[in-house]
Write a protein that holds these residues in place. Structure first.
Motif, PDB file in Angstrom:
ATOM      1  N   THR A 112       0.831  -1.216   0.000  1.00  0.00           N
ATOM      2  CA  THR A 112       0.000   0.000   0.000  1.00  0.00           C
ATOM      3  C   THR A 112       0.855   1.252   0.000  1.00  0.00           C
ATOM      4  O   THR A 112       1.817   1.358   0.768  1.00  0.00           O
ATOM      5  CB  THR A 112      -0.915   0.010   1.245  1.00  0.00           C
ATOM      6  OG1 THR A 112      -1.803  -1.102   1.178  1.00  0.00           O
ATOM      7  CG2 THR A 112      -1.709   1.296   1.344  1.00  0.00           C
ATOM      8  N   LEU A 113       0.488   2.184  -0.847  1.00  0.00           N
ATOM      9  CA  LEU A 113       1.018   3.545  -0.756  1.00  0.00           C
ATOM     10  C   LEU A 113       0.019   4.346   0.072  1.00  0.00           C
ATOM     11  O   LEU A 113      -1.142   4.516  -0.337  1.00  0.00           O
ATOM     12  CB  LEU A 113       1.187   4.163  -2.135  1.00  0.00           C
ATOM     13  CG  LEU A 113       1.804   5.576  -2.188  1.00  0.00           C
ATOM     14  CD1 LEU A 113       2.535   5.790  -3.520  1.00  0.00           C
ATOM     15  CD2 LEU A 113       0.772   6.686  -2.004  1.00  0.00           C
ATOM     16  N   LEU A 114       0.448   4.806   1.222  1.00  0.00           N
ATOM     17  CA  LEU A 114      -0.420   5.591   2.099  1.00  0.00           C
ATOM     18  C   LEU A 114      -0.065   7.064   1.961  1.00  0.00           C
ATOM     19  O   LEU A 114       1.045   7.479   2.318  1.00  0.00           O
ATOM     20  CB  LEU A 114      -0.246   5.142   3.555  1.00  0.00           C
ATOM     21  CG  LEU A 114      -0.985   6.000   4.601  1.00  0.00           C
ATOM     22  CD1 LEU A 114      -2.494   5.987   4.351  1.00  0.00           C
ATOM     23  CD2 LEU A 114      -0.658   5.531   6.011  1.00  0.00           C
ATOM     24  N   PHE A 115      -1.004   7.830   1.451  1.00  0.00           N
ATOM     25  CA  PHE A 115      -0.806   9.271   1.317  1.00  0.00           C
ATOM     26  C   PHE A 115      -1.437   9.961   2.520  1.00  0.00           C
ATOM     27  O   PHE A 115      -2.630   9.797   2.801  1.00  0.00           O
ATOM     28  CB  PHE A 115      -1.440   9.787   0.033  1.00  0.00           C
ATOM     29  CG  PHE A 115      -1.363  11.293  -0.110  1.00  0.00           C
ATOM     30  CD1 PHE A 115      -0.140  11.936  -0.205  1.00  0.00           C
ATOM     31  CD2 PHE A 115      -2.518  12.054  -0.128  1.00  0.00           C
ATOM     32  CE1 PHE A 115      -0.067  13.316  -0.325  1.00  0.00           C
ATOM     33  CE2 PHE A 115      -2.461  13.435  -0.252  1.00  0.00           C
ATOM     34  CZ  PHE A 115      -1.226  14.069  -0.345  1.00  0.00           C
ATOM     35  N   VAL A 116      -0.628  10.734   3.242  1.00  0.00           N
ATOM     36  CA  VAL A 116      -1.099  11.451   4.430  1.00  0.00           C
ATOM     37  C   VAL A 116      -1.000  12.947   4.153  1.00  0.00           C
ATOM     38  O   VAL A 116       0.089  13.518   4.104  1.00  0.00           O
ATOM     39  CB  VAL A 116      -0.264  11.083   5.676  1.00  0.00           C
ATOM     40  CG1 VAL A 116      -0.826  11.801   6.899  1.00  0.00           C
ATOM     41  CG2 VAL A 116      -0.263   9.584   5.884  1.00  0.00           C
ATOM     42  N   ASP A 117      -2.148  13.556   3.939  1.00  0.00           N
ATOM     43  CA  ASP A 117      -2.183  14.989   3.668  1.00  0.00           C
ATOM     44  C   ASP A 117      -2.060  15.762   4.974  1.00  0.00           C
ATOM     45  O   ASP A 117      -2.584  15.340   6.008  1.00  0.00           O
ATOM     46  CB  ASP A 117      -3.498  15.343   2.965  1.00  0.00           C
ATOM     47  CG  ASP A 117      -3.435  16.694   2.270  1.00  0.00           C
ATOM     48  OD1 ASP A 117      -2.314  17.213   2.075  1.00  0.00           O
ATOM     49  OD2 ASP A 117      -4.502  17.231   1.914  1.00  0.00           O
ATOM     50  N   GLU A 118      -1.345  16.882   4.916  1.00  0.00           N
ATOM     51  CA  GLU A 118      -1.133  17.731   6.104  1.00  0.00           C
ATOM     52  C   GLU A 118      -0.522  16.916   7.244  1.00  0.00           C
ATOM     53  O   GLU A 118      -0.936  17.021   8.400  1.00  0.00           O
ATOM     54  CB  GLU A 118      -2.455  18.373   6.559  1.00  0.00           C
ATOM     55  CG  GLU A 118      -3.169  19.176   5.503  1.00  0.00           C
ATOM     56  CD  GLU A 118      -2.526  20.535   5.241  1.00  0.00           C
ATOM     57  OE1 GLU A 118      -1.715  20.976   6.076  1.00  0.00           O
ATOM     58  OE2 GLU A 118      -2.838  21.152   4.209  1.00  0.00           O
ATOM     59  N   ILE A 119       0.488  16.119   6.935  1.00  0.00           N
ATOM     60  CA  ILE A 119       1.045  15.190   7.920  1.00  0.00           C
ATOM     61  C   ILE A 119       1.591  15.912   9.147  1.00  0.00           C
ATOM     62  O   ILE A 119       1.640  15.347  10.246  1.00  0.00           O
ATOM     63  CB  ILE A 119       2.141  14.308   7.278  1.00  0.00           C
ATOM     64  CG1 ILE A 119       2.536  13.164   8.219  1.00  0.00           C
ATOM     65  CG2 ILE A 119       3.339  15.138   6.838  1.00  0.00           C
ATOM     66  CD1 ILE A 119       3.439  12.125   7.575  1.00  0.00           C
ATOM     67  N   HIS A 120       1.974  17.180   8.992  1.00  0.00           N
ATOM     68  CA  HIS A 120       2.508  17.932  10.131  1.00  0.00           C
ATOM     69  C   HIS A 120       1.444  18.184  11.198  1.00  0.00           C
ATOM     70  O   HIS A 120       1.782  18.578  12.321  1.00  0.00           O
ATOM     71  CB  HIS A 120       3.086  19.269   9.654  1.00  0.00           C
ATOM     72  CG  HIS A 120       2.084  20.163   8.996  1.00  0.00           C
ATOM     73  ND1 HIS A 120       1.730  20.045   7.674  1.00  0.00           N
ATOM     74  CD2 HIS A 120       1.353  21.197   9.492  1.00  0.00           C
ATOM     75  CE1 HIS A 120       0.828  20.966   7.374  1.00  0.00           C
ATOM     76  NE2 HIS A 120       0.575  21.670   8.454  1.00  0.00           N
ATOM     77  N   ARG A 121       0.161  17.984  10.846  1.00  0.00           N
ATOM     78  CA  ARG A 121      -0.902  18.196  11.835  1.00  0.00           C
ATOM     79  C   ARG A 121      -0.965  17.071  12.867  1.00  0.00           C
ATOM     80  O   ARG A 121      -1.580  17.232  13.916  1.00  0.00           O
ATOM     81  CB  ARG A 121      -2.256  18.317  11.135  1.00  0.00           C
ATOM     82  CG  ARG A 121      -2.373  19.483  10.171  1.00  0.00           C
ATOM     83  CD  ARG A 121      -2.386  20.822  10.894  1.00  0.00           C
ATOM     84  NE  ARG A 121      -2.692  21.914   9.979  1.00  0.00           N
ATOM     85  CZ  ARG A 121      -3.893  22.420   9.766  1.00  0.00           C
ATOM     86  NH1 ARG A 121      -4.929  21.906  10.415  1.00  0.00           N
ATOM     87  NH2 ARG A 121      -4.063  23.400   8.935  1.00  0.00           N
ATOM     88  N   PHE A 122      -0.387  15.903  12.556  1.00  0.00           N
ATOM     89  CA  PHE A 122      -0.330  14.834  13.554  1.00  0.00           C
ATOM     90  C   PHE A 122       0.693  15.207  14.621  1.00  0.00           C
ATOM     91  O   PHE A 122       1.760  15.750  14.316  1.00  0.00           O
ATOM     92  CB  PHE A 122       0.083  13.507  12.915  1.00  0.00           C
ATOM     93  CG  PHE A 122      -1.027  12.780  12.222  1.00  0.00           C
ATOM     94  CD1 PHE A 122      -2.228  12.555  12.855  1.00  0.00           C
ATOM     95  CD2 PHE A 122      -0.858  12.301  10.924  1.00  0.00           C
ATOM     96  CE1 PHE A 122      -3.266  11.873  12.225  1.00  0.00           C
ATOM     97  CE2 PHE A 122      -1.879  11.621  10.281  1.00  0.00           C
ATOM     98  CZ  PHE A 122      -3.089  11.414  10.932  1.00  0.00           C
ATOM     99  N   ASN A 123       0.375  14.890  15.884  1.00  0.00           N
ATOM    100  CA  ASN A 123       1.316  15.202  16.955  1.00  0.00           C
ATOM    101  C   ASN A 123       2.476  14.199  16.938  1.00  0.00           C
ATOM    102  O   ASN A 123       2.491  13.243  16.160  1.00  0.00           O
ATOM    103  CB  ASN A 123       0.618  15.227  18.322  1.00  0.00           C
ATOM    104  CG  ASN A 123       0.000  13.897  18.693  1.00  0.00           C
ATOM    105  OD1 ASN A 123       0.564  12.838  18.413  1.00  0.00           O
ATOM    106  ND2 ASN A 123      -1.158  13.935  19.351  1.00  0.00           N
ATOM    107  N   ARG A 124       3.448  14.420  17.807  1.00  0.00           N
ATOM    108  CA  ARG A 124       4.651  13.597  17.801  1.00  0.00           C
ATOM    109  C   ARG A 124       4.353  12.121  18.057  1.00  0.00           C
ATOM    110  O   ARG A 124       4.937  11.237  17.422  1.00  0.00           O
ATOM    111  CB  ARG A 124       5.637  14.112  18.858  1.00  0.00           C
ATOM    112  CG  ARG A 124       6.042  15.566  18.674  1.00  0.00           C
ATOM    113  CD  ARG A 124       7.000  15.731  17.532  1.00  0.00           C
ATOM    114  NE  ARG A 124       7.278  17.137  17.242  1.00  0.00           N
ATOM    115  CZ  ARG A 124       8.235  17.554  16.417  1.00  0.00           C
ATOM    116  NH1 ARG A 124       9.005  16.681  15.808  1.00  0.00           N
ATOM    117  NH2 ARG A 124       8.416  18.828  16.190  1.00  0.00           N
ATOM    118  N   ALA A 125       3.468  11.847  18.986  1.00  0.00           N
ATOM    119  CA  ALA A 125       3.138  10.453  19.295  1.00  0.00           C
ATOM    120  C   ALA A 125       2.469   9.775  18.097  1.00  0.00           C
ATOM    121  O   ALA A 125       2.754   8.609  17.779  1.00  0.00           O
ATOM    122  CB  ALA A 125       2.224  10.389  20.513  1.00  0.00           C
TER     123      ALA A 125
END
Length: 440
Positions: A112-125
């Motif tokens: 699977t290619l997982l595309f995560v848009d706005e990945i910086h919005r996820f916190n460190r954990a």
């Protein structure tokens, strides 16, 4: 797409009522505009596709430059299942679901290619949660961000992904998008040549924004092409893209500072205007100008600091927008002033020396002697009062006995510092004479 995390269905021609930006989405990497440095045969993405092997990637670039499109096309190009989530709308439960689905497909031999848009919005954990699935190959991660990954993404995640930088679309790329839109719609955009150029400039490198404006123009019944004034009246002015606590903030203040240092008043004024028209706090700009006056002009023009503080007072008194002229005046003064970082260098050298020798006692002759006891033990004894000496200069030695004299401040030959240098040279010569005769 079957669901939020499912496989993409084979591309089908978009419906006529689909937004123009979606109808013009590229069907292959060769159709992506403005990113040839990545998607071309010699680009990082082009090489990966040619090799048939895709590593995890962070796509970093401004809005509307093709990050989502490239991720979708990459999955097709290397034969991976495509799944997409947005960090804005997804939480831990969503991540667990997409990873479980990816693992199920991996058991059947389909990665699977997982595309995560706005990945910086996820916190460190949450970002750490990607690591085991990236490491074991369950997913090939393609993250998209408009923010500097160095600041917003975990070092562990960055070490497992290649950061690729997308460029803001230039005029040629935006012009190509307009041309494609005209072919799609079947008629020319109702603009004069000058208005067409103004529309491209207003997009500020954002292809999605441009196509939305183009779609609006095609939807309006116009009797004749619009000129720039007519275009401005029809379309709302685009607000400058500027996030005051993000990278754009630091990029522009850096550009302003370096333009001032390079004595380019025109460029400095441009970056100042960029900041103020985008909503930057004027007092922040003034603080940076005050700092520049000391760091980069210094004693080459002692009035520079005075001018900046006066501009701060004027802005406090007048407010916006009248007070912004005082900021402009200070900016132009700094840009056109002679430059010297001698005071800045002297501060760094002196502070370093002070940290290394901070416990040394000054010579007794320049110590304060407020009590009889202190006078009796020699404090202040032999002090040479400079005003009583010829030329108002005694040539005395003021350094601790255990330390050699140092040179921290070395004035340049620019502006007022040239006079300071001459004065210091005269004092140095007199000081040498005094030491030679022992009269100090």
């Amino acid at each position: 797409m079957a669901d939020l995390f499912g496989d993409l269905a084979p591309p089908t021609p978009p419906a006529v009522d689909t937004p123009l930006a979606d109808r013009l989405r590229p069907q292959g990497l060769s159709e992506v505009v403005g990113q040839d440095h990545l998607t071309g045969p010699e680009g990082a993405i082009g090489r990966m596709v040619a090799a048939g092997r895709l590593s995890s990637i962070i796509l970093w670039g401004p809005p509307g430059t093709g990050k989502t499109t490239i991720a979708r096309l990459l999955a097709d190009a290397v034969g991976l299942r495509y799944a997409q989530i947005s960090a804005v709308f997804s939480g831990v439960a969503d991540l667990k679901k997409v990873f479980a689905e990816a693992r199920d497909h991996a058991r059947t031999g389909r990665r699977t290619l997982l595309f995560v848009d706005e990945i910086h919005r996820f916190n460190r954990a949450q970002q750490d949660g990607f690591l085991p699935y990236v490491e074991d190959g369950t997913v090939t991660l393609i993250g998209a961000t408009t923010e500097n990954p160095s600041f917003e993404l975990n070092a562990a995640l960055l070490s497992r992904a290649q950061v690729l930088i997308l460029h803001r679309l230039d005029a040629a790329a935006l012009g190509e998008l307009i041309a494609r839109a005209e072919v799609e719609v079947g008629r020319d955009l109702p603009l004069t040549t000058e208005a067409r150029a103004a529309l491209i400039a207003s997009a500020d490198g954002d292809g999605r924004f441009l196509l939305n404006q183009v779609e609006t123009l095609f939807a309006v019944d116009l009797s004749e092409p619009l000129d720039p004034a007519g275009l401005s009246a029809l379309l709302h002015r685009r607000v400058a893209v500027y996030d005051k606590d993000r990278e754009g903030h630091y990029n522009l203040i850096s550009a302003l500072h370096k333009s001032l240092r390079g004595s380019d008043p025109q460029a400095a004024l441009y970056y100042l205007a960029r900041m103020l028209t985008a909503g930057e706090e004027p007092l922040y700009v003034l603080r940076r100008l005050v700092r520049f006056a000391s760091e980069d002009v210094g004693l080459a023009d002692p009035q520079a600091l005075v001018q900046c503080l006066a501009a701060k007072d004027a802005y406090d008194f007048l407010g916006s927008p009248e007070g912004e002229l005082a900021i402009v005046q200070a900016c132009l003064y700094l840009a056109t002033a002679p430059k010297s970082n001698a005071a800045y260098k002297a501060q760094k050298a002196a502070f370093k020396s002070a940290r290394a020798t901070g416990s040394l006692m000054p010579p007794q002759n320049i110590l304060n002697a407020p009590t009889k006891l202190m006078k009796d033990i020699g404090y202040g004894s032999g002090y040479a009062y400079d005003h009583d000496r010829e030329g108002g200069f005694s040539g005395a030695d003021y350094w601790p006995g255990e330390m050699d004299a140092e040179t921290y401040y070395e004035p340049t030959d620019r502006g007022y510092e040239k006079r300071i240098a001459e004065r210091m040279a005269w004092w140095d010569a007199r000081r040498t004479e005094h030491r030679g005769t022992g009269d100090a």
